[in-house]
Design a protein around this motif. Sequence first.
Motif, short mmCIF file in Angstrom:
data_model
loop_
_atom_site.label_atom_id
_atom_site.label_comp_id
_atom_site.label_asym_id
_atom_site.label_seq_id
_atom_site.Cartn_x
_atom_site.Cartn_y
_atom_site.Cartn_z
N GLN A 167 0.81 -1.21 0.00
CA GLN A 167 0.00 0.00 0.00
C GLN A 167 0.85 1.27 0.00
OE1 GLN A 167 -3.36 0.04 -0.39
NE2 GLN A 167 -3.08 -2.17 -0.67
N ASP A 201 -1.28 6.50 -2.93
CA ASP A 201 -2.17 6.49 -4.09
C ASP A 201 -2.79 5.12 -4.34
OD1 ASP A 201 0.27 5.39 -4.75
OD2 ASP A 201 0.43 6.39 -6.70
N GLY A 202 -2.72 4.20 -3.38
CA GLY A 202 -3.31 2.88 -3.54
C GLY A 202 -2.26 1.79 -3.54
N ALA A 227 -7.12 -0.58 -11.16
CA ALA A 227 -6.21 0.41 -10.58
C ALA A 227 -6.49 1.76 -11.22
CB ALA A 227 -4.76 -0.03 -10.78
N GLY A 228 -5.56 2.68 -11.00
CA GLY A 228 -5.76 4.03 -11.52
C GLY A 228 -5.26 4.24 -12.93
N ARG A 258 0.20 0.98 -10.28
CA ARG A 258 -0.07 1.79 -9.09
C ARG A 258 -1.56 2.07 -8.96
NH1 ARG A 258 4.62 3.97 -6.82
NH2 ARG A 258 3.20 5.00 -5.34
N GLY A 259 -1.94 2.44 -7.75
CA GLY A 259 -3.32 2.87 -7.52
C GLY A 259 -4.32 1.73 -7.51
N GLY A 312 -7.04 -0.80 -6.29
CA GLY A 312 -8.12 -0.70 -5.32
C GLY A 312 -8.42 -2.02 -4.64
N THR A 332 8.41 8.57 -7.21
CA THR A 332 6.96 8.81 -7.18
C THR A 332 6.62 10.16 -6.59
OG1 THR A 332 6.49 6.46 -7.04
CG2 THR A 332 4.78 7.95 -6.25
N SER A 376 3.01 12.89 -4.12
CA SER A 376 1.65 12.62 -4.60
C SER A 376 1.27 11.16 -4.39
CB SER A 376 1.53 12.98 -6.09
OG SER A 376 2.39 12.16 -6.86
N GLY A 377 2.28 10.28 -4.24
CA GLY A 377 1.96 8.87 -4.06
C GLY A 377 2.70 8.18 -2.95
#
Length: 448
Positions: free
Chosen positions: A42, A45-46, A74-75, A89-90, A92, A354, A357-358
């Motif tokens: 984790q 950003d996920g 994901a994102g 990344r990201g 869920g 990264t 932001s993440g």
Amino acid sequence: MPPDKAGIIPRLYPSTGSPVNPTPAVNTLRPSACPGLLRIVQALDGGICRVKLAGGSITAAQARAVADVALAYAGGVIEATNRANLQIRGIGAEQDALIAKLLAAGLGPSNASGDDVRNLMLSPSAGIDPQMLFDTRPLADEILATLQTHPRFHELSAKFALQLDGGEALAMLEHHHDLWLSAFVRDGQTLLAFGLAGCPALDAPLAAVPLEQGHALVVAVLEAFLDLASPAQTRMRHLPVDNVLGHLNLPLLPIDGFKRSPSGASLPIGTYPQAQKNQFYVAALAPLGRLDATMLEGTAQLASDLGDGTLRFTPWQGVLLPNVEKPHAVTQRLAQLGFLCSVDQPLAHMIACTGSSGCGKALADTKADAVQLAALYPGHDVHLSGCPRSCAAAHTAPVTMLAVSPGRYDVYFRDPAQPGFGRLHAHNLSIEATGALLRARPRSNTDD
């Protein structure tokens, strides 16, 4: 199942029925701070899933699978890593579905416990480079199979890494590895020099073995490490070299005649002739190591249409398409997809982690700051790191900017006499001030 202290959710190996995973296990993965395909870690950003690629290579169909799951679960953000792997990344809540799709695409290990140890770096041009002394891929396949199927090797740290260098012109030679092997020829015989806790560009090898003993050497070194290391000693640098060498039950040869020529490409962008007649490979960079699903899907289609249906990711956080007959058309399409295809693009000379932001450890939004710095045309190869861990660069860059607060950095210049990032030159500079400093400083011949 609740996360452990590192924020990792241990998972069971899903059974897909796929022939590439013939013996799905029900082993619970060991805790680790490193993401894998089977272990989602984790971040702000996920979740992060790391897909390890054999020699950086992936088929077009597999690349489409990665793009599809990045969009579905994901994102949509995909990263090309500095060890030629991919990260999604990201992620869920539907982690199991994402893992199952990647396993079905043949991107997983042969068993659950083998995922962490698939850390073997090759040249992105393995098997096609005109300067190669041998095709490293068959030996790499043998080593990777042993790493996955030998239960004792599953005790190795997820960060424990190997490099197999076949003398290619395109090679990342500055990344440190726990064990590195580098080919050279003496008296008409191809030998493998090897070193521990270092890299071919900076360190002299310790000894050599005949090429046909390469696999046996890897097994012997790893067995020796595990025999000698305490639980706290997870990397080769934690052990005295002489202890490891003295533990090898393998005849070793002197290294007379070894000389590793530097990589022929300081920045792997452009078109290069292959060893195969009338064939070329085309290399480009993902901006700051980031792709989206559309870029990856488009590259997969390009590989199918104008290549051999495969892609290779590079330790420079880029992509390489091999066995191309129309390189100009490939380059044009890669540029349209958003890849960096010219060394004249300032962003091609930027590396950034990264960022805040993440990542909860980062002190600045390094990717946004890198874009801002590139617009100032600093004229240097620059690495922006949000914290001292240096996740984005496995080697020391000519210029490193270490974040101290949002938009503010300490600036280091690479210096062989100084450890870590090098020599601290300026403290707490803004992006604008750093750009002015670098523009006023001549580009060094130590720049990448």
